[in-house]
Design a protein around this motif. Structure first.
Motif, short mmCIF file in Angstrom:
data_model
loop_
_atom_site.label_atom_id
_atom_site.label_comp_id
_atom_site.label_asym_id
_atom_site.label_seq_id
_atom_site.Cartn_x
_atom_site.Cartn_y
_atom_site.Cartn_z
N VAL A 1 0.86 -1.16 0.00
CA VAL A 1 0.00 0.00 0.00
C VAL A 1 0.90 1.22 0.00
N ASP A 2 0.61 2.17 -0.86
CA ASP A 2 1.41 3.38 -0.97
C ASP A 2 0.65 4.53 -0.33
N VAL A 3 1.19 5.07 0.73
CA VAL A 3 0.60 6.22 1.41
C VAL A 3 1.56 7.39 1.25
N ASN A 4 1.29 8.21 0.25
CA ASN A 4 2.12 9.37 -0.05
C ASN A 4 3.61 9.02 -0.15
N GLY A 5 3.89 7.93 -0.87
CA GLY A 5 5.26 7.50 -1.08
C GLY A 5 5.82 6.64 0.05
N TRP A 6 5.04 6.44 1.09
CA TRP A 6 5.47 5.62 2.22
C TRP A 6 4.87 4.23 2.07
N PRO A 7 5.71 3.19 1.89
CA PRO A 7 5.17 1.85 1.69
C PRO A 7 4.68 1.23 3.00
N LEU A 8 3.49 0.69 2.95
CA LEU A 8 2.92 -0.05 4.07
C LEU A 8 2.65 -1.45 3.56
N TYR A 9 3.24 -2.43 4.18
CA TYR A 9 3.08 -3.80 3.73
C TYR A 9 1.72 -4.34 4.15
N VAL A 10 1.09 -5.08 3.25
CA VAL A 10 -0.24 -5.63 3.50
C VAL A 10 -0.20 -6.53 4.74
N LYS A 11 0.90 -7.21 4.97
CA LYS A 11 1.01 -8.09 6.13
C LYS A 11 0.99 -7.31 7.45
N ASP A 12 1.25 -6.01 7.40
CA ASP A 12 1.27 -5.18 8.61
C ASP A 12 -0.08 -4.53 8.91
N ILE A 13 -1.04 -4.65 8.00
CA ILE A 13 -2.35 -4.02 8.20
C ILE A 13 -3.23 -4.95 9.02
N LYS A 14 -3.77 -4.42 10.10
CA LYS A 14 -4.69 -5.19 10.94
C LYS A 14 -6.10 -5.05 10.38
N VAL A 15 -6.89 -6.10 10.53
CA VAL A 15 -8.25 -6.11 10.00
C VAL A 15 -9.23 -5.85 11.14
N GLY A 16 -10.08 -4.85 10.94
CA GLY A 16 -11.16 -4.58 11.88
C GLY A 16 -10.72 -4.37 13.32
N GLY A 17 -9.55 -3.80 13.53
CA GLY A 17 -9.07 -3.54 14.87
C GLY A 17 -8.54 -4.77 15.58
N SER A 18 -8.54 -5.90 14.91
CA SER A 18 -8.03 -7.13 15.51
C SER A 18 -6.52 -7.09 15.57
N SER A 19 -5.97 -7.57 16.64
CA SER A 19 -4.51 -7.62 16.74
C SER A 19 -3.97 -8.91 16.13
N GLU A 20 -4.86 -9.84 15.77
CA GLU A 20 -4.43 -11.13 15.27
C GLU A 20 -4.68 -11.33 13.78
N ILE A 21 -5.76 -10.80 13.26
CA ILE A 21 -6.10 -11.00 11.85
C ILE A 21 -5.40 -9.93 11.02
N ARG A 22 -4.66 -10.37 10.02
CA ARG A 22 -3.90 -9.44 9.17
C ARG A 22 -4.47 -9.45 7.75
N MET A 23 -4.30 -8.33 7.08
CA MET A 23 -4.85 -8.14 5.74
C MET A 23 -4.34 -9.19 4.76
N HIS A 24 -3.08 -9.57 4.85
CA HIS A 24 -2.54 -10.54 3.87
C HIS A 24 -3.25 -11.88 3.99
N ASN A 25 -3.68 -12.25 5.18
CA ASN A 25 -4.42 -13.50 5.35
C ASN A 25 -5.80 -13.42 4.70
N VAL A 26 -6.49 -12.31 4.92
CA VAL A 26 -7.81 -12.11 4.34
C VAL A 26 -7.72 -12.07 2.82
#
Length: 89
Positions: A1-26
């Protein structure tokens, strides 16, 4: 994910506020199910899945789709990775 030139890895995005479910799994589950069911990699289907996944930015002030937040190169790399995964099955 590109946020104004700052890369955010999909594996680092949490889903729905969960600390366990990550975007890459979904993402892997949803795309994997479609690809396995159809027996082929269809970039339009991958984009449709990604377009349906919302991302909240700025603490929920802005909402964009995962598709709208990823660059063309990343989309290409994702499609190639899925094709390689299908070939290895």
């Amino acid at each position: 994910v590109d946020v104004n030139g700052w890369p955010l890895y999909v594996k680092d995005i949490k889903v729905g506020g969960s600390s366990e479910i990550r975007m890459h799994n979904v993402l892997a589950q949803q795309i994997g199910e479609k690809v396995v069911a159809s027996g082929r990699v269809d970039e339009a289907e991958i984009k449709a899945v990604m377009k349906a996944i919302p991302l909240d930015l700025g603490g929920g002030k802005v909402k964009v789709s995962l598709l709208d937040s990823i660059g063309k190169t990343c989309m290409y790399d994702l499609t190639r990775a899925i094709e390689e995964w299908m070939d290895d099955r």
